[in-house]
Design an enzyme around this catalytic site. Structure first.
Site, PDB file in Angstrom:
ATOM      1  N   SER A  46       0.870  -1.173   0.000  1.00  0.00           N
ATOM      2  CA  SER A  46       0.000   0.000   0.000  1.00  0.00           C
ATOM      3  C   SER A  46       0.906   1.221   0.000  1.00  0.00           C
ATOM      4  O   SER A  46       1.818   1.303   0.824  1.00  0.00           O
ATOM      5  CB  SER A  46      -0.870  -0.036   1.255  1.00  0.00           C
ATOM      6  OG  SER A  46      -2.157   0.416   0.998  1.00  0.00           O
ATOM      7  N   GLU A  47       0.680   2.164  -0.888  1.00  0.00           N
ATOM      8  CA  GLU A  47       1.635   3.261  -1.092  1.00  0.00           C
ATOM      9  C   GLU A  47       1.885   4.094   0.157  1.00  0.00           C
ATOM     10  O   GLU A  47       2.942   4.719   0.270  1.00  0.00           O
ATOM     11  CB  GLU A  47       1.160   4.183  -2.225  1.00  0.00           C
ATOM     12  CG  GLU A  47      -0.087   4.978  -1.878  1.00  0.00           C
ATOM     13  CD  GLU A  47      -0.665   5.725  -3.070  1.00  0.00           C
ATOM     14  OE1 GLU A  47      -0.365   5.369  -4.214  1.00  0.00           O
ATOM     15  OE2 GLU A  47      -1.428   6.662  -2.826  1.00  0.00           O
ATOM     16  N   ASN A  48       0.930   4.113   1.081  1.00  0.00           N
ATOM     17  CA  ASN A  48       1.103   4.929   2.295  1.00  0.00           C
ATOM     18  C   ASN A  48       2.033   4.289   3.311  1.00  0.00           C
ATOM     19  O   ASN A  48       2.276   4.844   4.372  1.00  0.00           O
ATOM     20  CB  ASN A  48      -0.251   5.295   2.921  1.00  0.00           C
ATOM     21  CG  ASN A  48      -1.083   4.080   3.244  1.00  0.00           C
ATOM     22  OD1 ASN A  48      -1.143   3.119   2.468  1.00  0.00           O
ATOM     23  ND2 ASN A  48      -1.741   4.084   4.388  1.00  0.00           N
TER      24      ASN A  48
END
Lengths: 217, 233
Positions: A46-48
């Protein structure tokens, strides 16, 4: 979820190979979260800043500091890791995402992708889209074959601002599975209940179809 | 703590250092990692003409949303503001300047500033419309865009734990931009609801070394009204 979307996601789930690092883009691709096998075998990025996210399973109150890129609280699998945003995108740009799923406004016959901006109508920003599209080892687009105005999304050349050039490997819509080749789009599979004429009619570019090598889904 | 290394400060005094017109980095990806208490104090004190640097614009009623709605923000340097329709509308009506970057490049620009570099070279976005605003270099036949580092006057940081001399720790997806901004800005203010004595944090467990941090503010745990509830491990 609409039957169209369900068909696309059910077919998309079969793209995932156990052992892969996978990223699900916002919109339709996040629905794949629900289709992934509960047994694991896949590292969801997940990019976060998480590797190893999984569908929320605890019965208790969610940890609201553990969210996916869309803001939904999630669980983490055994072996998950969390890290800062520079690390998250280093992982992406270094080429360690095996498989990325994204939606599209337009995809063209050369594999160009436009999914971040519609001038004058939709321009909230870029997020991780450009980096994921450009650097994922394999990019599969999940989208409806036409848009809300029944205009084709699969076109000869993207007119909207590009997310990345020549980045798409495969497109899965509710009508067909199409691969980007040096000769343009080749149809690998056609949806059950759809005929070739209808498929061509709703597509804005030439499609290479070999009826002897055409699967169904 | 009455030692020369002590960083513990009062919320109102720390935020009062920020003048109108300042450039302020703000941690957070969505709600996690957003320094709510620091932002509410900034809203209360009334500074305006601010340039904020943040991954996103939160939602209208939390984080930097209220600052934007109150017209305190002249410019936002960010990656994606879609979850704040108020900010999007202000952008579309030219009441808010918005500078958009790919999220990873924004992170790397900030990290680079924190590491003391001028900037870095990247192939991200070459052949898209973001190229128009960047200088490019051709090296051995390959085109690279120059991305200058991004610094700021202040950084507002959300830390899960801190000690009194300014060491910081983060958790879960509340990490995001915080460690990068805590290096990049000239004056770093961190909030935490777990302010510990020096020595409570194992040295190898420190995420941001104390030398980067100027002030640490002890705040109550965030509550669900701010869109966040801390689950105690």
């Amino acid at each position: 979820m609409s039957p169209k979307h369900q068909r696309i996601l059910r077919r998309a789930e079969r793209e995932i190979v156990p052992g892969q690092v996978v990223n699900l883009g916002i919109g339709l691709p996040t629905g794949l979260f629900h289709y992934l096998p509960a047994r694991g075998g896949v590292l969801l990025h997940s990019e976060n800043g998480i590797l190893g996210s999984q569908l929320l399973i605890d019965a208790g109150p969610p940890d609201l500091e553990m969210i996916d890129a869309g803001g939904t609280p999630i669980s983490v699998m055994p072996g998950a890791s969390v890290f800062d945003s520079a690390m998250s995108f280093a992982l992406i740009r270094r080429g360690r995402i095996d498989l990325s799923f994204m939606g599209a406004f337009e995809v063209d016959s050369a594999g160009n992708l436009a999914n971040w901006r519609i001038p004058g109508r939709f321009s909230p920003g870029i997020g991780g889209a450009m980096e994921l599209a450009q650097k994922a080892r394999r990019l599969v687009i999940l989208c409806t074959h036409t848009d809300k105005r029944d205009a084709p999304k699969i076109v000869e050349r993207c007119q909207l601002p590009l997310t990345a050039p020549r980045c798409v490997s495969r497109i899965i819509t509710e009508l067909a599975v199409m691969d980007v080749t040096s000769a343009g789009l080749r149809v690998a599979e056609i949806a059950e209940g759809t005929d070739i004429a209808t498929l061509r009619e709703q597509t804005g570019c030439e499609l290479h179809i070999d009826p002897d090598h055409l699967g169904t889904f | 703590m009455s030692t020369p290394l002590g960083k513990s400060a009062r919320l109102s005094e720390a935020i009062a250092r920020i003048p109108s017109g300042a450039t302020v980095m703000v941690g957070g990806f969505g709600s996690p990692g957003t320094p709510f208490a620091l932002l509410e104090e900034l809203l209360t004190q009334g500074q305006r003409e601010l340039t904020l640097i943040k991954n996103d614009a939160n939602e209208p009623s939390v984080g930097i949303g209220p600052l934007i709605a109150a017209g305190r923000v002249r410019r936002l340097i960010t990656s994606h503001i879609g979850l704040n329709p108020e900010a999007v509308e202000r952008m579309n009506n030219d009441r808010l300047e918005v500078e958009i970057h790919p999220q990873g490049l924004l992170a790397e620009k900030i990290r680079c500033a924190g590491a003391g570099h001028y900037g870095f070279l990247t192939d991200i976005g070459v052949a898209t419309e973001i190229t128009a605003r960047r200088q490019e270099l051709v090296i051995d036949g390959q085109t690279w865009a120059i991305e200058p580092a991004l610094t700021a006057d202040f950084a507002l940081i959300h830390a899960d734990m801190a000690d009194e001399i300014g060491n910081l720790r983060y958790r879960a997806t509340a990490i995001n931009f915080n460690p990068l901004m805590a290096m990049a800005a000239n004056h770093v203010i961190a909030q935490t609801h777990q302010l510990l004595p020096a020595g409570a944090l194992e040295p190898a467990s420190v995420h941001t070394p104390a030398a980067f941090v100027d002030e640490v503010i002890d705040t109550p745990p965030e509550t669900s009204e701010r869109g966040l509830h801390i689950r105690v491990a």
